[in-house]
Scaffold this active site. Structure first.
Site, PDB file in Angstrom:
ATOM      1  N   GLY A  26       6.481  -1.582   4.663  1.00 48.54           N
ATOM      2  CA  GLY A  26       7.848  -2.348   4.911  1.00 48.54           C
ATOM      3  C   GLY A  26       8.939  -1.017   5.046  1.00 48.54           C
ATOM      4  N   GLU A  77       8.570  -0.136   8.800  1.00 48.19           N
ATOM      5  CA  GLU A  77       8.828  -1.523   9.301  1.00 48.19           C
ATOM      6  C   GLU A  77      10.290  -1.735   9.439  1.00 48.19           C
ATOM      7  OE1 GLU A  77       6.429  -3.593   7.121  1.00 48.19           O
ATOM      8  OE2 GLU A  77       4.756  -4.522   8.769  1.00 48.19           O
TER       9      GLU A  77
HETATM   10  C1  HXC Z   1       6.677  -0.432  -6.124  1.00 51.95           C
HETATM   11  C2  HXC Z   1       6.567   1.822  -5.887  1.00 51.95           C
HETATM   12  C3  HXC Z   1       6.237   1.772  -4.634  1.00 51.95           C
HETATM   13  C4  HXC Z   1       5.997   0.322  -4.070  1.00 51.95           C
HETATM   14  C5  HXC Z   1       6.133   3.653  -5.183  1.00 51.95           C
HETATM   15  N1  HXC Z   1       6.692   3.204  -6.157  1.00 51.95           N
HETATM   16  N2  HXC Z   1       5.941   2.963  -4.164  1.00 51.95           N
HETATM   17  N3  HXC Z   1       6.711   0.668  -6.541  1.00 51.95           N
HETATM   18  N4  HXC Z   1       6.161  -0.674  -4.560  1.00 51.95           N
HETATM   19  N5  HXC Z   1       5.986   0.203  -2.706  1.00 51.95           N
HETATM   20  C6  HXC Z   1       6.872   3.653  -7.559  1.00 51.95           C
HETATM   21  C7  HXC Z   1       5.456   4.275  -8.160  1.00 51.95           C
HETATM   22  O1  HXC Z   1       4.871   2.959  -8.817  1.00 51.95           O
HETATM   23  C8  HXC Z   1       6.142   5.108  -9.259  1.00 51.95           C
HETATM   24  O2  HXC Z   1       6.758   4.413 -10.247  1.00 51.95           O
HETATM   25  C9  HXC Z   1       7.434   5.644  -8.612  1.00 51.95           C
HETATM   26  O3  HXC Z   1       7.667   4.893  -7.548  1.00 51.95           O
HETATM   27  C10 HXC Z   1       6.937   6.986  -8.118  1.00 51.95           C
HETATM   28  O4  HXC Z   1       5.737   6.979  -7.110  1.00 51.95           O
HETATM   29  P1  HXC Z   1       4.731   7.887  -7.519  1.00 51.95           P
HETATM   30  O5  HXC Z   1       3.351   7.244  -6.735  1.00 51.95           O
HETATM   31  O6  HXC Z   1       4.489   8.323  -8.726  1.00 51.95           O
HETATM   32  O7  HXC Z   1       4.878   9.113  -6.265  1.00 51.95           O
HETATM   33  P2  HXC Z   1       4.105  10.022  -5.701  1.00 51.95           P
HETATM   34  O8  HXC Z   1       2.866  10.555  -6.347  1.00 51.95           O
HETATM   35  O9  HXC Z   1       4.987  11.193  -5.014  1.00 51.95           O
HETATM   36  O10 HXC Z   1       3.559   9.089  -4.257  1.00 51.95           O
HETATM   37  C11 HXC Z   1       4.471   8.584  -3.570  1.00 51.95           C
HETATM   38  C12 HXC Z   1       3.988   7.724  -2.483  1.00 51.95           C
HETATM   39  C13 HXC Z   1       2.970   6.495  -3.401  1.00 51.95           C
HETATM   40  C14 HXC Z   1       2.892   8.206  -1.612  1.00 51.95           C
HETATM   41  C15 HXC Z   1       5.052   7.054  -1.764  1.00 51.95           C
HETATM   42  O11 HXC Z   1       4.252   6.161  -4.604  1.00 51.95           O
HETATM   43  C16 HXC Z   1       2.431   5.515  -2.674  1.00 51.95           C
HETATM   44  O12 HXC Z   1       1.639   5.447  -2.072  1.00 51.95           O
HETATM   45  N6  HXC Z   1       3.425   4.205  -2.761  1.00 51.95           N
HETATM   46  C17 HXC Z   1       3.015   3.070  -2.099  1.00 51.95           C
HETATM   47  C18 HXC Z   1       3.083   3.096  -0.702  1.00 51.95           C
HETATM   48  C19 HXC Z   1       2.545   1.712  -0.119  1.00 51.95           C
HETATM   49  O13 HXC Z   1       1.352   1.337  -0.167  1.00 51.95           O
HETATM   50  N7  HXC Z   1       3.433   0.994   0.692  1.00 51.95           N
HETATM   51  C20 HXC Z   1       3.214  -0.439   1.329  1.00 51.95           C
HETATM   52  C21 HXC Z   1       3.459  -1.311   0.317  1.00 51.95           C
HETATM   53  S1  HXC Z   1       3.016  -2.900   1.064  1.00 51.95           S
HETATM   54  P3  HXC Z   1       6.395   4.588 -11.935  1.00 51.95           P
HETATM   55  O14 HXC Z   1       7.062   3.581 -12.780  1.00 51.95           O
HETATM   56  O15 HXC Z   1       5.012   4.853 -11.967  1.00 51.95           O
HETATM   57  O16 HXC Z   1       7.128   6.102 -12.060  1.00 51.95           O
HETATM   58  C22 HXC Z   1       4.225  -3.259   2.144  1.00 51.95           C
HETATM   59  C23 HXC Z   1       3.995  -4.732   2.944  1.00 51.95           C
HETATM   60  C24 HXC Z   1       4.997  -4.676   3.823  1.00 51.95           C
HETATM   61  O17 HXC Z   1       4.977  -2.738   2.427  1.00 51.95           O
HETATM   62  C25 HXC Z   1       5.154  -6.257   4.285  1.00 51.95           C
HETATM   63  C26 HXC Z   1       6.448  -6.496   5.012  1.00 51.95           C
HETATM   64  C27 HXC Z   1       7.606  -5.710   4.338  1.00 51.95           C
END
Ligand code: HXC
Length: 258
Positions: A109, A112
């Site tokens: 998102g 997006e």
């Molecule tokens: C909730 C999130 C998050 C997310 C990161 N965090 N992304 N929380 N939703 N999308 C939180 C983690 O849980 C963590 O919290 C803190 O942020 C730091 O993240 P880390 O993973 O520890 O950091 P890092 O190792 O540096 O990795 C960064 C990252 C990774 C590569 C961005 O966090 C990641 O892969 N995030 C998810 C990306 C993703 O899949 N996005 C798509 C989402 S679905 P804590 O509490 O553990 O410290 C989507 C659907 C779209 O977007 C539909 C329309 C809008």
């Protein structure tokens, strides 16, 4: 208005909206999306603001929709609420130019949201991706549609199927971003760009948005007609007279949005 998940400041004619959920990499939860739409609408309605810059932190523009918030939802929940439809519609309705200034992660998102802005300026550390596939879902706010129009089918399929991240230089080559700047200079560059846009007549910046956005919706002949009619319409404005007179008199134009 004060916001919990955003910082908003207006300097001169530019409104800077900064996503501010550092604990979650600016993940887009319901509160943030609702506040963001409100902030954009307030800037759109403000007499002072002439251009909007949307940014995140140096680490993350936004790491996607909030996975914690979504994880327990059922089909019935998301379908009934038509999850993300309102956000999409409210952002699409903003008439003033919105520039995305992206540093760090712009994922799911987040990517997006950046693509919903009028164009993207990327820091050299920006990373774009549609990693929803790793969560057992697909993109829901343009990652299969807008991204394909930006970068073409091959790269869009690659990103959506593998979930790989695209670095800033590849994003610029592929046409996803308009320019790449050093991370430390991102906000300075974005503000300079926004100030430049703010100097134009608002009638013309709104018309540019309408015309370019029509190119996504219309066949070429219809789009060309729309553009031509908008061009003709500009001759009804004082700003057209002023812009052309200023050129001929070798001076800066003073637009008055009239
Ligand atoms: C909730 C999130 C998050 C997310 C990161 N965090 N992304 N929380 N939703 N999308 C939180 C983690 O849980 C963590 O919290 C803190 O942020 C730091 O993240 P880390 O993973 O520890 O950091 P890092 O190792 O540096 O990795 C960064 C990252 C990774 C590569 C961005 O966090 C990641 O892969 N995030 C998810 C990306 C993703 O899949 N996005 C798509 C989402 S679905 P804590 O509490 O553990 O410290 C989507 C659907 C779209 O977007 C539909 C329309 C809008």
């Amino acid at each position: 208005m004060a916001f919990e998940t955003l910082n908003v400041e207006v300097q001169d004619h530019v409104c800077l909206i900064k996503l501010n959920r550092p604990e979650a990499m600016n993940a887009l939860n319901t509160a943030l999306l609702s506040e963001l739409c409100t902030a954009l609408e307030e800037a759109d309605a403000s007499d002072k603001v002439r251009c909007i810059v949307l940014t995140g932190s140096e680490k993350a523009f936004a790491a996607g929709a909030d996975i914690k918030e979504m994880s327990e939802q059922s089909f019935v929940d998301v379908y009934s609420a038509d999850l993300f439809a309102k956000t999409n519609d409210r952002i699409a309705a903003i008439r003033k130019p919105v520039v995305a200034a992206v540093a760090g992660y712009a994922l799911g998102g987040g990517c997006e949201l950046a693509m919903m802005c009028d164009f993207i300026i990327a820091a050299d550390n920006a990373k774009f991706g549609q990693p929803e596939i790793n969560l057992g879902v697909i993109a829901g706010m343009g990652g299969s549609q807008r991204l394909t129009r930006f970068v073409g089918k091959s790269k869009a399929m690659d990103m959506n199927l593998t979930g790989r991240f695209m670095e800033a230089d590849e994003a610029e080559r592929a046409g996803l971003v308009s320019r790449v700047v050093p991370a430390k200079k991102l906000l300075e560059e974005a503000s300079t760009v926004a100030e430049k846009i703010a100097e134009k007549s608002q009638l013309t910046t709104m018309a540019v948005k309408e015309a370019v956005n029509r190119s996504y919706e219309l066949p070429l002949a219809e789009g060309m007609l729309f553009e031509r009619r908008m061009f003709h319409a500009m001759f009804a404005t004082e700003d057209q007279k002023e812009g052309m007179a200023a050129f001929l008199e070798k001076r800066e134009a003073q637009f008055r949005d009239k």
